[in-house]
Design an enzyme around this catalytic site. Structure first.
Site, PDB file in Angstrom:
ATOM      1  N   GLU A 289       2.520  -8.486   7.134  1.00 47.43           N
ATOM      2  CA  GLU A 289       3.499  -7.652   6.433  1.00 47.43           C
ATOM      3  C   GLU A 289       3.887  -6.445   7.275  1.00 47.43           C
ATOM      4  OE1 GLU A 289       3.979  -4.689   2.590  1.00 47.43           O
ATOM      5  OE2 GLU A 289       2.082  -4.962   3.627  1.00 47.43           O
TER       6      GLU A 289
ATOM      7  N   GLU B 217       0.813  -1.226   0.000  1.00 44.31           N
ATOM      8  CA  GLU B 217       0.000   0.000   0.000  1.00 44.31           C
ATOM      9  C   GLU B 217       0.844   1.272   0.000  1.00 44.31           C
ATOM     10  OE1 GLU B 217      -3.909   1.951   2.164  1.00 44.31           O
ATOM     11  OE2 GLU B 217      -3.623  -0.210   2.060  1.00 44.31           O
TER      12      GLU B 217
END
Length: 275
Positions: free
Chosen positions: A105, A72
Site C-alpha cells: 500500500e 493508518e
C-alpha cells in the site's frame, strides 16, 4: 479504472463495513512508514471533522484487538479529529498478509522515504525468507532497482538519517557509498545538503577527487576480459556491494566488499538464501 489497494481488499471481503471503537484499534506492527507528515495529518483530520471518513479502513482481528492492515493515516487523523469509532472492514489475515499489504500500500502511494523503502525490502526478505528476485517479482520492480535500494542500508546511521529526513536523496546516498571512510562521507553529505548538489554533480566531484588507489584499481579492472567485468557488474547489482573477480592461471577468486558488521551479516544472509 484500476482499483486502489483499499478497494481491491474491500471488494474481496465477505464482511460488511463495521463501526469499530478507536480504542480497540492498534497500529500495524509491520507498518514500514515510520514518519508521518504532521501538517498533512492535521489537514486530513480537518477533512474528517467536516466530511467524515469516506473510505473504511481494513483491519485484522486478533485476541489483542484489531490491527490496521490498510489506513493508518486515516486512523491517526481520526484520533486527532476526536473520533471514538471508525468504519472498517475486518478480514482474517495472516501476519505475512498484513506485512505484505502494508508495504505494498505504501509503495503504491509513494508514501515511503528511500530508507523506509529499503528497510521494507529487507524486512520482506528476512521475514519471508525470500530473495531480491522474489521481492522484485512480488512488488513489480526490477531486481537491479531492489538491489540498488538495499545498498542504502550500508550507509552510516548519520548519513542514513539525512536520507530519511530528506536532507539528501536516496541517489545521493547510494553515490556516497563510494566514500569508504564514514566521517569523510558524513562531511561530504553535509556539504551536498548545504550547497544543494545534484546527484550528477556529486558523481562528478567523486570522479575528480578519487584517491590514486581507486584510480589504480580502475585501471586493473579495465585490463580484465569483458565477460569478467560484466560478471562483476551483475554481482554488484545483485548483492548491493562492490565485487571483485580476479583470475590467475587455473585459479580465481571472488571478493565481496563490506564496511560494517551489519553489511557483512546482510551479505551472509543473502548468500545463504540463494544457495
Amino acid at each position: 479504472m484500476a482499483l486502489s489497494n483499499d478497494e481491491r481488499i474491500a471488494q474481496q471481503a465477505d464482511e460488511k463495513v463495521q463501526s469499530i471503537p478507536i480504542q480497540k484499534i492498534k497500529p500495524n506492527p509491520y507498518q514500514p512508514r515510520k514518519t508521518f507528515d504532521e501538517a498533512k495529518l492535521n489537514d486530513l483530520a480537518d477533512s474528517i471533522r467536516q466530511h467524515g471518513i469516506l473510505q473504511p479502513i481494513v483491519l485484522s482481528e486478533s485476541v489483542q484487538g484489531y490491527y490496521i492492515v490498510v489506513g493508518e493515516r486515516r486512523y491517526r487523523a481520526s484520533q486527532l479529529a476526536g473520533l471514538t469509532e471508525m468504519p472498517a472492514i475486518v478480514k482474517a489475515l495472516t501476519e505475512t498478509d498484513m506485512m505484505e499489504l502494508a508495504i505494498i500500500e505504501n509503495l503504491q502511494r509513494e508514501d515511503l522515504n528511500a530508507m523506509e523503502e529499503a528497510e521494507s525490502y529487507q524486512k520482506l526478505m528476512d521475514d519471508l525468507h525470500i530473495t531480491q528476485q522474489d521481492v522484485a517479482k512480488r512488488l513489480s520492480k526490477s531486481r537491479p532497482y531492489v538491489a540498488n535500494m538495499l545498498r542504502l542500508l550500508n550507509l552510516p546511521k548519520s548519513v542514513a538519517d539525512m536520507v530519511r529526513t530528506g536532507e539528501i536523496s536516496g541517489g545521493h546516498g547510494r553515490t556516497l557509498l563510494a566514500v569508504k571512510d564514514a566521517q569523510a562521507m558524513k562531511r561530504l553529505a553535509n556539504r551536498v545538503s548545504k550547497e544543494h548538489w545534484s546527484v550528477r554533480y556529486l558523481e562528478s566531484y567523486l570522479a575528480d577527487n578519487e584517491p590514486k588507489k581507486q584510480t589504480s584499481q580502475k585501471a586493473t579492472k579495465q585490463a580484465k576480459p569483458r565477460f569478467i567485468q560484466k560478471q562483476e557488474r551483475q554481482l554488484k547489482e545483485q548483492y548491493g556491494t562492490d565485487v571483485t573477480i580476479s583470475t590467475r592461471k587455473q585459479k580465481g577468486q571472488i571478493t565481496f566488499d563490506f564496511t560494517s558488521e551489519e553489511e557483512f551479516k546482510r551479505l551472509i544472509r543473502q548468500l545463504n538464501r540463494e544457495r
